[in-house]
Design a protein around this motif. Structure first.
Motif, short mmCIF file in Angstrom:
data_model
loop_
_atom_site.label_atom_id
_atom_site.label_comp_id
_atom_site.label_asym_id
_atom_site.label_seq_id
_atom_site.Cartn_x
_atom_site.Cartn_y
_atom_site.Cartn_z
N LYS A 147 0.84 -1.20 0.00
CA LYS A 147 0.00 0.00 0.00
C LYS A 147 0.88 1.25 0.00
N ARG A 148 0.86 2.05 1.09
CA ARG A 148 1.65 3.28 1.14
C ARG A 148 3.07 3.06 1.68
N LYS B 28 2.16 2.23 -5.36
CA LYS B 28 2.14 2.83 -6.70
C LYS B 28 3.55 2.99 -7.24
N GLY B 29 3.74 2.52 -8.47
CA GLY B 29 5.05 2.62 -9.11
C GLY B 29 5.92 1.40 -8.91
N GLU B 30 5.51 0.46 -8.06
CA GLU B 30 6.29 -0.75 -7.81
C GLU B 30 5.60 -1.96 -8.44
N ARG C 236 2.88 -9.81 -6.73
CA ARG C 236 3.51 -9.43 -7.98
C ARG C 236 2.45 -8.87 -8.92
N LYS C 237 2.80 -7.75 -9.56
CA LYS C 237 1.85 -7.07 -10.43
C LYS C 237 1.89 -7.71 -11.82
N GLU D 16 6.24 7.80 8.64
CA GLU D 16 6.24 9.00 7.82
C GLU D 16 6.67 8.64 6.41
N ASP D 17 5.81 9.00 5.46
CA ASP D 17 6.07 8.74 4.04
C ASP D 17 6.39 7.27 3.79
N GLY D 18 5.65 6.40 4.44
CA GLY D 18 5.77 4.98 4.16
C GLY D 18 6.93 4.29 4.81
N ALA D 19 7.57 4.94 5.77
CA ALA D 19 8.72 4.32 6.43
C ALA D 19 8.66 4.65 7.92
#
Length: 429
Positions: free
Chosen positions: A12-13, A60-62, A81-82, A414-417
């Motif tokens: 997700k994020r 998104k983007g991975e 896996r996308k 924060e920001d996914g981490a």
């Protein structure tokens, strides 16, 4: 069994997080939209199977995401896996501490999982019916779904049957039968036969009358003929005399003929036949009404049987619920709502509702002693204290999502981490 370590990459994020929780309360904090919910979802997705995974689990983007969950006795790895069409595939592996892999990992997790999805805070905000649904797991031997399905089918069937019975009753009430209608049908066939006999009798009289009239006309003709012969042919006097004697003889025969019987009055017979037809029609309507009423009674009996079946299933369900060992003393079921000490649950104090909900969550997760709480920012300091005390007393691990912090170690996302951990005052051990 509790969570020793959580690692999540591109879920997700989340970019990449690694959390080794300490204590019984694990607060995940940070600003909105930074990935707090993604942490709790990662725990759920790692364990609960594909049914509960959202449509876009990969950041998104991975193109790939991974969750590693160390539960001490076992380790769980779920990979996403996308595909080219933007959908995804997922696989799961479960290993024991010695590295042995379970051949049916999801089945193994299903036996362990319990109800990690049960959020005690969300439970307090549910309506009565939803809360009852959540507690059904504590009532063994009752297939609530089958009961509801059977009752729904019988209810729908009863609706149709009642509609049919109503239509039949209306149809029967629309059949009007005169009060003076005879109890038994009239044999109008005998009347018709009598009418036919009267017709034949009267026809015979008419034929005999016509014969007499013809004979009288013949006599008259013979008289005229005799008169003519007497005047023209004197020599035929003897013959004329013979002729006159013959005519006199015929007159005597006609005079001595029997009197014709009187015709039968068929008008009276026709009226009797009409009366019989009207009476029999009334009787037919009465019989038709009785037939329809009997059919309505039969349909109403079907409705009563359906009602009885519904009530029996409901009674059996209530008896099973009454015998169930619920996780909190005083907890029970009412009509479409749960009760706490005989009072509707939503009328209990906030503290009572929270204690009850947490106890239910713990009872629902006896093996994996982990509870997730979303929207934890709604809890005040008193509620957090209660949550911490109960988690410590029962040795449970509570993962809670909050914007602020209230106790223990708050892990900041924060920001996914993981930005860091904020140490705050811990509840008294």
């Amino acid at each position: 069994m509790k969570i020793v370590q959580l690692q999540a990459e591109n879920v997700k994020r989340l970019k990449a997080v690694e959390i080794s929780p300490e204590g019984h309360i694990v607060e995940i904090t940070g600003r909105n939209g930074q990935g707090k919910s993604s942490v709790l979802d990662a725990i759920w997705w790692a364990l609960a199977g594909t049914t509960h995974i959202q449509a876009v689990p990969i950041r998104k983007g991975e193109n790939e995401a991974r969750i590693r969950l160390d539960l001490g006795e076992i380790k769980v790895v779920r990979t996403f896996r996308k595909r080219e069409d933007q959908t995804f595939t997922t696989s799961i592996a479960v290993e024991s501490t010695d590295g042995a892999r379970y051949p049916s990992p999801q089945r193994m997790l299903d036996g362990l999982l319990g109800a990690l999805s049960f959020d005690p805070l969300a439970f307090t905000r549910m309506d009565g019916k939803a809360q009852m649904e959540a507690l059904k797991r504590f009532v063994p031997g009752v297939d609530f779904e089958a009961i509801e399905k059977a009752n729904k089918a019988d209810f729908d069937r009863r609706t149709d049957v009642n509609r049919q019975a109503k239509a039949l009753r209306a149809q029967a009430s629309g059949i009007v039968v005169p009060d003076d209608a005879p109890a038994e049908r009239i044999d109008d066939a005998a009347l018709v036969a009598e009418m036919e006999q009267a017709g034949e009798h009267n026809a015979l009289i008419e034929r005999r009358r016509a014969g007499r009239e013809a004979a009288a006309a013949e006599v008259k003709r013979l008289d005229a003929e005799a008169e003519r012969i007497r005047g023209e042919i004197a020599v035929l006097t003897d013959r004329l005399r013979d002729a006159e004697g013959s005519a006199d003889q015929k007159r005597g025969q006609l005079a001595s003929a029997e009197t014709l019987p009187k015709p039968i009055d068929t008008a009276a017979l026709r009226e009797r036949i009409a009366d019989a037809g009207r009476a029999n029609a009334a009787i037919a309507r009465r019989e038709e009404r009785a037939r329809i009423e009997a059919q309505a009674a039969e349909v109403e009996a079907q409705s009563a049987a359906l009602t009885k079946g519904i009530e029996e299933r409901v009674t059996a369900k209530r008896e099973a619920i009454a015998k169930a060992e619920l996780p909190v003393p005083g907890l029970g079921f009412g009509n479409d709502e749960i009760l706490l000490d005989g009072v509707p649950f939503d009328q209990a104090s906030s503290a009572e509702q929270l204690r009850t909900s947490v106890a239910i969550a713990m009872a629902a997760n006896p093996k994996l002693r982990v509870i997730r709480v979303q929207d934890g920012s709604l809890l005040d300091e008193e509620a957090m204290r209660i949550l911490a005390e109960m988690a410590q007393a029962a040795d449970y691990q509570v993962w809670i999502e909050r914007v602020g912090v209230s106790g223990g170690v708050a892990i900041v996302i924060e920001d996914g981490a993981v930005k860091g951990a904020v140490q705050v005052a811990q509840a008294a051990e």
